[in-house]
Motif scaffolding. Structure first.
Motif, PDB file in Angstrom:
ATOM      1  N   GLU A   1      -2.431 -52.193  10.423  1.00 12.47           N
ATOM      2  CA  GLU A   1      -3.871 -52.205  10.683  1.00 12.47           C
ATOM      3  C   GLU A   1      -4.098 -51.674  12.097  1.00 12.47           C
ATOM      4  O   GLU A   1      -3.357 -52.022  13.025  1.00 12.47           O
ATOM      5  CB  GLU A   1      -4.447 -53.614  10.545  1.00 12.47           C
ATOM      6  N   VAL A   2      -5.112 -50.825  12.236  1.00 10.25           N
ATOM      7  CA  VAL A   2      -5.422 -50.201  13.535  1.00 10.25           C
ATOM      8  C   VAL A   2      -6.889 -50.456  13.841  1.00 10.25           C
ATOM      9  O   VAL A   2      -7.726 -50.423  12.941  1.00 10.25           O
ATOM     10  CB  VAL A   2      -5.255 -48.668  13.482  1.00 10.25           C
TER      11      VAL A   2
ATOM     12  N   PRO B   1      -0.681 -51.461  17.121  1.00  5.95           N
ATOM     13  CA  PRO B   1      -1.489 -51.759  15.936  1.00  5.95           C
ATOM     14  C   PRO B   1      -1.824 -53.253  15.913  1.00  5.95           C
ATOM     15  O   PRO B   1      -1.124 -54.054  16.528  1.00  5.95           O
ATOM     16  CB  PRO B   1      -0.560 -51.396  14.773  1.00  5.95           C
TER      17      PRO B   1
ATOM     18  N   ASN C   1      -6.274 -42.774  16.439  1.00  2.22           N
ATOM     19  CA  ASN C   1      -5.243 -43.830  16.401  1.00  2.22           C
ATOM     20  C   ASN C   1      -4.450 -43.802  15.099  1.00  2.22           C
ATOM     21  O   ASN C   1      -3.221 -43.849  15.095  1.00  2.22           O
ATOM     22  CB  ASN C   1      -5.883 -45.212  16.577  1.00  2.22           C
ATOM     23  N   TYR C   2      -5.182 -43.739  13.967  1.00  2.12           N
ATOM     24  CA  TYR C   2      -4.403 -43.802  12.721  1.00  2.12           C
ATOM     25  C   TYR C   2      -3.653 -42.496  12.460  1.00  2.12           C
ATOM     26  O   TYR C   2      -2.601 -42.506  11.821  1.00  2.12           O
ATOM     27  CB  TYR C   2      -5.192 -44.356  11.530  1.00  2.12           C
TER      28      TYR C   2
ATOM     29  N   ASP D   1     -10.209 -46.962   4.977  1.00  2.00           N
ATOM     30  CA  ASP D   1     -11.106 -47.337   6.067  1.00  2.00           C
ATOM     31  C   ASP D   1     -12.416 -47.911   5.554  1.00  2.00           C
ATOM     32  O   ASP D   1     -13.376 -48.061   6.295  1.00  2.00           O
ATOM     33  CB  ASP D   1     -11.348 -46.169   7.040  1.00  2.00           C
TER      34      ASP D   1
ATOM     35  N   LEU E   1      -3.399 -48.793   7.007  1.00  2.00           N
ATOM     36  CA  LEU E   1      -2.495 -47.715   6.560  1.00  2.00           C
ATOM     37  C   LEU E   1      -1.409 -48.317   5.673  1.00  2.00           C
ATOM     38  O   LEU E   1      -0.883 -49.392   6.005  1.00  2.00           O
ATOM     39  CB  LEU E   1      -1.810 -47.051   7.756  1.00  2.00           C
TER      40      LEU E   1
ATOM     41  N   VAL F   1      -4.516 -43.947   3.965  1.00  2.00           N
ATOM     42  CA  VAL F   1      -5.422 -44.594   4.929  1.00  2.00           C
ATOM     43  C   VAL F   1      -6.614 -45.180   4.182  1.00  2.00           C
ATOM     44  O   VAL F   1      -7.286 -44.474   3.425  1.00  2.00           O
ATOM     45  CB  VAL F   1      -5.940 -43.572   5.972  1.00  2.00           C
TER      46      VAL F   1
END
Ligand SMILES: Cc1cc2nc3c(=O)[nH]c(=O)nc-3n(C[C@H](O)[C@H](O)[C@H](O)COP(=O)(O)OP(=O)(O)OC[C@H]3O[C@@H](n4cnc5c(N)ncnc54)[C@H](O)[C@@H]3O)c2cc1C
Length: 475
Positions: free
Chosen positions: A292-293, A258, A304-305, A324, A233, A322
């Protein structure tokens, strides 16, 4: 001890070392080939010092013989990994022998039953994770310099990187060590063990000892499973104060740790993007958090994000981007990883710091830093591991300052920066170590009794003071 306490390396000493490691693995009386071993990545030349001889041993037995010989002749020995250090730790302050471990670069064992890896100190850190990838495992404590630094250097510095907020630093993963003492004796500490309280914890005394207590010759690391999913993110904020104020809220309110909470100010982002000829979303922001997740499934990752992004927006983030997919995540991380290099290219005269404060004190630290930069009329770009309270304030020499000005004023700026950190309950180094760069300032953090205790420990391990002298302790 000073330079006069040690013997110079003579031709007869070089012949004795050649007999141990072979003539091809010794550099002696060749200043051009010795020069690269006179410094690490610390920018300032004042921390550099020439070695008299470089030896490249291939085994623990050869290191043991070199140490025994150097002890008998009272010649200083400085262990060296990749030389990526940022505190002058591998610089041979009093000349003598640089012990380069680059030939000891084997991954000796990947133990899938115990979830451990056993490796030599000269393995490039990234090579360990590359080798582990196919098993779905990784060493999570690595620093951001993973593509160049060696495992032995990580252990000696107790390095920590961009994932420490969730995974901690190198020491969390070191469970076993083989090391050679200054006398040449070989010791083994710990093993493939998750628990061990057998006697004093000498294993973790060696971790972070900056090559001053023993030469590390083998490392056993415990491993973690690679998380299945991750996302990066980017949260742009109006300015540093807003971005930093969001940090403690992220874990508390989203109730998710995170993997990374990295902070980049505007000057750092622009420098790195310019250096890489790269652009990232919202690259013109006043300041930015990179988070970072991880998760085990796509749904969990999304949840989560979304939760973390929501907290960032509530804390004042202008937007949340975001990423991914692997390519975009890597592009974003690449910008963060290259800030140090980019600032160095912009101005080679600079001082990268790695002060650490309690996370709740980061806003007060940033306020103090802005005031300091203003009063000293100097630019101090700042970025780093905000989730750990570990920030790379980088003092950059203004073009208008003469060399004399810079030398005098940098000393004062560093002292003020370190005192500011101390006043907030912090430390002058969170990951790069004291080395020879910060030794005159260690007394800002540590009282006389503590320093005396440390000197006593050094004396027990290395009575003749030949192992990496001129480091950590004030002259
Ligand atoms: C661009 C960049 C990014 C960085 N990012 C990070 C980061 O995120 N986190 C972090 O912690 N650091 C970071 N560093 C600093 C540095 O990379 C780490 O300290 C790293 O662990 C040093 O490893 P090295 O092999 O280069 O060690 P060297 O620089 O060669 O040596 C470092 C110290 O370790 C000792 N040493 C080396 N090998 C041995 C051994 N076998 N036995 C005993 N002592 C030994 C040396 O005597 C010296 O005191 C960064 C540096 C750069 C240039």
């Amino acid at each position: 001890m000073g330079a006069s306490s040690y013997n110079k390396v003579q031709a007869s000493d070089a012949a004795a070392i050649e007999a141990i490691v072979g003539p091809r693995n010794v550099i002696f009386s060749d200043s051009e080939r010795l020069e690269p071993f006179s410094h690490d990545e610390t920018a300032e030349k004042r921390y550099a010092s020439m070695p008299e001889l470089v030896a490249r041993p291939a085994s623990t037995a050869e290191i043991s013989k070199i140490m025994a010989y150097a002890s008998s002749r009272k010649i200083p020995v400085t262990p060296r990994g990749a030389g990526s250090g940022l505190s002058g730790g591998c610089v041979p302050v009093f000349g003598g022998i640089v012990l380069l471990v680059d030939r000891m670069n084997a991954i000796l064992e990947v133990d899938l039953e115990n979830l451990m890896v056993v490796a030599q100190p000269g393995v490039v850190t990234n090579a360990i994770n590359e080798a582990l990838k196919k098993h779905g495992l990784w060493f999570a404590g690595y620093p951001m310099s993973l593509e160049t630094c060696f495992l032995g250097g990580n252990v000696a510095e107790n390095a920590g990187g961009g994932k420490a907020v969730k995974y901690g630093v190198t020491s969390r993963y070191v469970v076993g060590l083989e090391a050679v003492l200054a006398s040449g004796e070989v010791i083994r500490l710990g093993g493939k063990l998750r628990k061990d309280v057998t006697g004093y914890d000498l294993l973790h005394l060696l971790v972070g000892s900056e090559g001053t207590l023993a030469v590390i010759t083998e490392v056993t690391l415990s491993l973690m499973p690679i998380p299945r999913k991750k996302a990066v993110l980017l949260a742009p904020f109006a300015g540093p104060a807003e971005a930093i104020a969001a940090v403690p809220r992220i874990i508390r309110e989203a109730r998710i740790v995170p993997t990374s909470i990295e902070y980049m100010d505007r000057a750092s982002i622009l420098a790195s993007c310019g250096y890489l000829n790269e652009s990232i979303p919202y690259g013109e922001a006043g300041a930015m958090l990179l988070l970072e997740v991880e998760a085990e499934s796509g749904d969990e990752l999304f949840a989560n994000y979304s939760a973390i992004g929501g907290v960032c927006e509530a804390a004042g983030a202008q937007r949340v981007y975001v990423a991914d997919n692997r390519t975009t995540m890597e592009r974003i991380w690449n910008v963060r990883r290259n800030i140090a290099e980019a600032l160095k290219v912009r101005s080679p005269r600079q001082s990268i710091e790695d002060v650490v404060v309690p996370t709740a004190a980061i806003p007060a630290f940033m306020e103090g830093l802005f005031a300091l930069a203003g009063e000293e009329e100097v630019e101090i770009p700042c970025y780093g591991h905000a989730g750990d309270g570990n920030l790379h304030a980088t003092v950059v020499k203004p073009l208008a300052w003469s060399e004399e000005d810079w030398d005098e004023r940098l000393h004062r700026i560093l002292e003020r920066l370190y005192r500011l950190t101390d006043s907030l309950g912090g430390r002058i180094s969170g990951e790069h170590g004291i080395g020879n760069k910060r030794k005159e300032f260690i007394g800002i953090n540590l009282d006389a009794a503590t320093i005396a205790l440390m000197r006593g420990i050094k004396g027990v391990f290395d009575p003749a003071g030949i192992l990496n002298p001129g480091k950590i302790f004030p002259d």
